[in-house]
Motif scaffolding. Structure first.
Motif, short mmCIF file in Angstrom:
data_model
loop_
_atom_site.label_atom_id
_atom_site.label_comp_id
_atom_site.label_asym_id
_atom_site.label_seq_id
_atom_site.Cartn_x
_atom_site.Cartn_y
_atom_site.Cartn_z
N VAL A 213 0.83 -1.20 0.00
CA VAL A 213 0.00 0.00 0.00
C VAL A 213 0.87 1.25 0.00
O VAL A 213 0.60 2.24 -0.69
CB VAL A 213 -0.94 -0.02 1.21
CG1 VAL A 213 -1.65 1.34 1.34
CG2 VAL A 213 -1.95 -1.13 1.08
N ALA A 214 1.93 1.22 0.79
CA ALA A 214 2.80 2.40 0.89
C ALA A 214 3.69 2.57 -0.32
O ALA A 214 4.25 3.65 -0.51
CB ALA A 214 3.66 2.30 2.15
N LEU A 215 3.82 1.55 -1.14
CA LEU A 215 4.72 1.63 -2.29
C LEU A 215 4.16 2.59 -3.33
O LEU A 215 3.01 2.46 -3.76
CB LEU A 215 4.92 0.25 -2.90
CG LEU A 215 5.91 0.15 -4.06
CD1 LEU A 215 7.31 0.52 -3.60
CD2 LEU A 215 5.88 -1.24 -4.66
N PHE B 247 3.99 2.40 -19.57
CA PHE B 247 3.78 2.20 -18.14
C PHE B 247 4.77 1.17 -17.61
O PHE B 247 5.06 0.16 -18.28
CB PHE B 247 2.37 1.70 -17.86
CG PHE B 247 1.29 2.71 -18.11
CD1 PHE B 247 0.89 3.58 -17.11
CD2 PHE B 247 0.68 2.79 -19.35
CE1 PHE B 247 -0.11 4.51 -17.33
CE2 PHE B 247 -0.32 3.72 -19.59
CZ PHE B 247 -0.71 4.58 -18.58
N CYS B 248 5.26 1.41 -16.42
CA CYS B 248 6.04 0.39 -15.71
C CYS B 248 5.17 -0.20 -14.61
O CYS B 248 4.27 0.48 -14.08
CB CYS B 248 7.33 0.98 -15.13
SG CYS B 248 7.09 2.16 -13.80
N LYS B 249 5.44 -1.44 -14.28
CA LYS B 249 4.68 -2.14 -13.25
C LYS B 249 5.67 -2.84 -12.31
O LYS B 249 6.48 -3.66 -12.73
CB LYS B 249 3.74 -3.16 -13.88
CG LYS B 249 2.80 -3.84 -12.91
CD LYS B 249 1.85 -4.76 -13.66
CE LYS B 249 0.83 -5.40 -12.72
NZ LYS B 249 -0.07 -6.32 -13.44
N MET B 250 5.56 -2.51 -11.04
CA MET B 250 6.48 -3.05 -10.04
C MET B 250 5.66 -3.62 -8.88
O MET B 250 4.88 -2.89 -8.24
CB MET B 250 7.42 -1.96 -9.53
CG MET B 250 8.46 -2.43 -8.51
SD MET B 250 9.43 -1.05 -7.83
CE MET B 250 10.14 -0.37 -9.32
N ASN B 251 5.82 -4.93 -8.61
CA ASN B 251 5.08 -5.59 -7.52
C ASN B 251 3.57 -5.32 -7.62
O ASN B 251 2.92 -4.90 -6.66
CB ASN B 251 5.60 -5.13 -6.16
CG ASN B 251 6.99 -5.65 -5.88
OD1 ASN B 251 7.49 -6.53 -6.58
ND2 ASN B 251 7.65 -5.10 -4.86
N ASP B 252 3.03 -5.50 -8.83
CA ASP B 252 1.61 -5.31 -9.11
C ASP B 252 1.15 -3.86 -8.92
O ASP B 252 -0.06 -3.60 -8.80
CB ASP B 252 0.75 -6.24 -8.22
CG ASP B 252 1.01 -7.70 -8.52
OD1 ASP B 252 1.34 -8.01 -9.68
OD2 ASP B 252 0.89 -8.53 -7.60
N THR B 253 2.06 -2.92 -8.88
CA THR B 253 1.72 -1.51 -8.76
C THR B 253 2.13 -0.79 -10.04
O THR B 253 3.27 -0.91 -10.49
CB THR B 253 2.43 -0.86 -7.56
OG1 THR B 253 2.07 -1.56 -6.36
CG2 THR B 253 2.03 0.60 -7.41
N TRP B 254 1.18 -0.07 -10.61
CA TRP B 254 1.41 0.62 -11.88
C TRP B 254 2.04 1.98 -11.66
O TRP B 254 1.72 2.69 -10.70
CB TRP B 254 0.10 0.80 -12.64
CG TRP B 254 -0.47 -0.46 -13.20
CD1 TRP B 254 -1.45 -1.23 -12.66
CD2 TRP B 254 -0.09 -1.10 -14.42
NE1 TRP B 254 -1.71 -2.32 -13.46
CE2 TRP B 254 -0.90 -2.26 -14.56
CE3 TRP B 254 0.84 -0.82 -15.41
CZ2 TRP B 254 -0.80 -3.13 -15.63
CZ3 TRP B 254 0.95 -1.68 -16.50
CH2 TRP B 254 0.14 -2.82 -16.60
N GLY B 255 2.90 2.33 -12.56
CA GLY B 255 3.44 3.68 -12.58
C GLY B 255 2.46 4.64 -13.24
O GLY B 255 1.46 4.23 -13.86
N PRO B 256 2.70 5.96 -13.14
CA PRO B 256 1.76 6.95 -13.70
C PRO B 256 1.78 7.02 -15.22
O PRO B 256 0.87 7.57 -15.84
CB PRO B 256 2.23 8.27 -13.08
CG PRO B 256 3.68 8.05 -12.80
CD PRO B 256 3.82 6.60 -12.45
#
Length: 208
Positions: free
Chosen positions: A18-20, A105-114
């Motif tokens: 969540v904090a990522l 888009f980049c995706k890191m640990n199931d989190t998308w970049g803007p």
């Protein structure tokens, strides 16, 4: 006790995810075709977090995630580089063409970049631009002349049909109702000789 530890670990992972926060730099590229390369960086708020990055491309920024196409390393076109502890945290696009226009888009640990928008435009040649402008102006003038000719032809046709209808229903100049009914005058005036023709042959006047 084991379940309690597992619960704490799960909560810790949830808090980390969540904090990522993912950021991309830069957020926009505007370049001409033929540029050697551009580089897009994907970083996280957890600098010491070892993670892997996946890259995706889409035509529009607001399209659904399902339409994002995965980008893999491709020799001569796409190169993926590591950044600190982050694997494939840098996307390098080589030999830019108009087809490279899109949002990455980049995706890191199931989190998308803007996302980072890349606009690749062809260089504009002054002579060709002037030629196209003159051609466009010429076509506009030609369309105006054709429209005026069509309107004039329609008005002339309407006028000709009106004159034709008037000639069909034209009234005669003189209405000779009694034409052909000739009265013989016998060499005298019409009203002066009526008494002569009115008396029977051989009849005598009363005073004779």
């Amino acid at each position: 006790m084991r379940w309690l530890l597992a619960g704490y670990c799960g909560l810790a992972l949830i808090n980390i995810s969540v904090a990522l926060q993912i950021s991309q730099k830069p957020r926009f590229y505007g370049v001409m075709t033929g540029r050697p390369y551009v580089m897009i960086f994907c970083t996280s708020s957890k600098q010491q977090l070892a993670a892997g990055v996946k890259w995706y491309k889409v035509n529009e920024h607001d399209e659904d995630e399902e339409k994002r196409i995965r980008i893999n390393a491709q020799r001569g076109k796409f190169e993926l580089h590591d950044k600190n502890l982050t694997k494939d945290g840098v996307l390098q696009i080589n030999d830019l063409r108009a087809t490279d226009t899109g949002v990455y888009f980049c995706k890191m640990n199931d989190t998308w970049g803007p996302g980072t928008e890349v606009q690749v435009a062809r260089p504009i040649l002054r002579d060709k631009a002037l030629y196209r402008t003159n051609m466009k102006d010429g076509l506009i003038v030609l369309q105006g002349l054709l429209l005026a000719a069509c309107i004039a032809a329609a008005l002339l046709r309407k006028r000709g049909m009106g004159e034709k209808n008037d000639s069909i229903y034209e009234e005669p100049e003189t209405d000779h109702i009694y034409e052909g009914l000739a009265i013989e005058t016998c060499g005298g005036g019409l009203y002066e000789e009526l008494s002569v023709y009115a008396q029977p042959e051989g009849a005598e006047a009363p005073w004779e």
